[in-house]
Design an enzyme around this catalytic site. Structure first.
Site, short mmCIF file in Angstrom:
data_model
loop_
_atom_site.label_atom_id
_atom_site.label_comp_id
_atom_site.label_asym_id
_atom_site.label_seq_id
_atom_site.Cartn_x
_atom_site.Cartn_y
_atom_site.Cartn_z
N LYS A 1 0.91 -1.41 0.01
CA LYS A 1 -0.01 0.04 -0.04
C LYS A 1 0.72 1.24 0.17
CE LYS A 1 -3.82 -2.38 0.45
NZ LYS A 1 -5.14 -2.13 -0.36
N ASP B 1 -1.44 -5.18 -5.28
CA ASP B 1 -2.99 -5.08 -5.23
C ASP B 1 -3.78 -5.38 -6.26
OD1 ASP B 1 -5.34 -4.22 -3.61
OD2 ASP B 1 -4.05 -2.81 -2.73
N GLU B 2 -5.14 -5.51 -6.26
CA GLU B 2 -5.72 -5.91 -7.54
C GLU B 2 -5.67 -5.29 -8.84
OE1 GLU B 2 -7.27 -5.29 -4.77
OE2 GLU B 2 -8.18 -3.22 -5.26
N LYS C 1 -13.50 -5.09 6.81
CA LYS C 1 -14.07 -3.90 6.40
C LYS C 1 -15.00 -4.31 5.14
CE LYS C 1 -10.70 -2.86 2.41
NZ LYS C 1 -9.84 -1.95 1.87
C1 CAP Z 1 -7.10 -5.42 1.40
C2 CAP Z 1 -7.21 -5.36 -0.07
C3 CAP Z 1 -8.35 -6.52 -0.63
C4 CAP Z 1 -9.62 -6.60 0.14
C5 CAP Z 1 -10.54 -7.11 -1.10
C6 CAP Z 1 -7.78 -4.09 -0.28
O1 CAP Z 1 -6.71 -4.29 1.94
O2 CAP Z 1 -6.22 -5.42 -0.73
O3 CAP Z 1 -8.37 -5.99 -2.01
O4 CAP Z 1 -9.49 -7.36 0.95
O5 CAP Z 1 -11.63 -7.88 -0.28
O6 CAP Z 1 -7.27 -3.34 -1.06
O7 CAP Z 1 -8.69 -3.55 0.37
P1 CAP Z 1 -6.66 -3.61 3.33
P2 CAP Z 1 -11.97 -9.57 -0.38
O8 CAP Z 1 -5.78 -4.54 4.42
O9 CAP Z 1 -5.85 -2.52 3.52
O10 CAP Z 1 -8.10 -3.34 3.51
O11 CAP Z 1 -10.66 -10.15 0.24
O12 CAP Z 1 -13.11 -9.67 0.65
O13 CAP Z 1 -12.30 -9.77 -1.62
MG MG Z 2 -7.01 -5.03 -2.57
#
Ligand code: CAP
Ligand code: MG
Length: 403
Positions: A145, A173-174, A301
């Site tokens: 991040k 990240d995605e 979250k």
């Molecule tokens: C977590 C995360 C994931 C989410 C997606 C984000 O970061 O990398 O993409 O967890 O949800 O960018 O939010 P944080 P899920 O730890 O900073 O929140 O895993 O439920 O699909």
């Molecule tokens: Mg993410």
């Protein structure tokens, strides 16, 4: 023709469980007739080309309990090993029909022959445990991040900080793929040089999930690049890349861990009345063959009811036509304070990734790693965090800011 046959007992069929809210003026049975027709052999009116031979292939509505309807689909309606085709049938046009106000595909039972037409995970949960050598505790990781903006050199430095402080796993990240400020090849080479360095300094195999998400041909090129540079893991955004993209990569037998991110799933899964359940998506992902899948956290979250997340995680780890097990990934808004509850609900066979909950630590990334590790150690030993924090400064600092 009618698709209703309440005396029917499915044997080798694919069975779908739907929750149907019919359009005004229609009964659940009426709406179910439309769904069974459109998802198998029918259209909106009788057609002269529908011969008795074809009618034998019709889906059968064999159970109606309130709004819950179960429909059996003969196997010949499906092309083995083709997930897009299966989804186009059972999860296709039906969601847009005027005959339904809302429609939710709650669950899919895949018969053996169809299940066996998919490869399942090449690298599964147990392999991930073997590769990392981590037993008896969750695999602890992070998402770099800020999610976009860091350059490869900055990520390389951050990677060294978090791995050398004891972290097991990092991921892109995605939405970080290959942009002007951060080219895929540069990033991957740099972070893999860090994982190599950790191997020689600490004799630990740490994992880096490189996000290869792109058009299919480019995903393959990137996956091959990761493999050629000694990487062990690729990440795919399975919903945006699609079933075809995922299948294409899995079927290359690259021997890599496939970390499946599910960005966009909530557009399909979140409305409890309409869409497709995350459990159904998890079943398809396991059949195709991911190693690990984001399934939710309950405490973090992102939205995801406790019973549902628990059911998905236990499906991924259950026996399923002898396919390898899939590791659940808990991610999203996690921080040390939430770890005991998370482990209580979802168990220790899990990858937990902390983005903000690591990089936001007031003492910096190394302290963030230590706080996470301390929280996991305390939770596993069933020591209250507040107690453990008395002798673990980084945990104490984290608990001070994140409640
Ligand atoms: C977590 C995360 C994931 C989410 C997606 C984000 O970061 O990398 O993409 O967890 O949800 O960018 O939010 P944080 P899920 O730890 O900073 O929140 O895993 O439920 O699909
Ligand atoms: Mg993410």
């Amino acid at each position: 023709m009618s698709y209703l046959d309440l005396s029917y007992r499915p044997k080798n069929d694919l069975v779908c469980e739907f929750c149907i809210e019919p359009a005004k003026g229609l009964s659940v049975k009426d709406a179910a007739e439309h769904i069974a027709g459109e998802s198998s052999i029918g259209t909106w009116t009788e057609v002269s080309t529908s011969t008795p031979r074809i009618q034998k292939m019709a889906a059968k509505i064999f159970s109606i309990k309130g709004n819950h309807v179960r429909i059996a689909y003969p196997q010949e309606l499906f092309e083995p090993g083709n997930m897009p085709q299966i989804m186009s049938s059972i999860a296709g046009n039906i969601f847009g029909m005027k005959a339904v106000e809302n429609l939710r595909l709650e669950d899919i039972q895949f018969p053996k022959d169809i299940a066996k037409s998919f490869k399942g995970p090449e690298v599964g949960l147990d392999d991930l445990r073997k590769i990392t050598g981590i037993k008896g505790r969750p695999i602890l990781g992070t998402i770099y991040k800020p999610k976009l903006g860091l350059d490869p050199k900055e990520m390389e430095e951050l990677a060294y900080k978090v791995y050398s402080a004891g972290l097991d796993y990092t991921k892109d990240d995605e939405n970080l793929t290959s942009m002007s400020f951060n080219k895929f090849e540069d990033r991957v080479q740099r972070i893999l040089s860090v994982t190599d360095r950790i191997k020689s300094e600490q004799a630990r195999t740490v994992v880096y999930a490189a996000n290869i998400t792109a058009p299919a041909q480019e995903m393959l090129r990137r996956a091959q690049f990761v493999k050629d540079h000694g990487g062990k893991c690729i990440m795919i955004d399975i919903m945006t890349a699609g079933w075809s993209g995922l299948q294409y990569i899995r079927e290359q037998n690259l021997g890599l861990i496939i970390h499946a991110h599910r960005a966009m799933h909530a557009a399909i899964t979140r409305n409890p009345k309409h869409g497709i359940s995350m459990l159904s998506i998890a079943k398809a992902a396991r059949l195709i063959g991911v190693t690990a899948l984001h399934t939710g956290t309950v405490v973090g979250k992102m939205e995801g009811p406790k019973e549902e997340v628990m059911a998905i995680d236990s499906f991924l780890k259950s026996d399923f036509y002898r396919l390898k097990k899939v590791m659940p990934i808990a991610s999203g808004g996690l921080h040390p304070h939430l770890v005991p509850d998370l482990l209580k609900i979802l168990g220790t066979d899990i990858v937990i990734t902390f983005g903000g909950g690591l990089w936001g630590h007031p003492g910096g990334p190394e302290s963030g790693v230590r706080a996470i590790r301390q929280a996991a150690d305390a939770a596993i030993q069933k020591i209250p965090l507040a107690e453990y924090a008395k002798t673990h400064k980084e945990l104490a600092e984290a608990l001070n800011i994140w409640k």
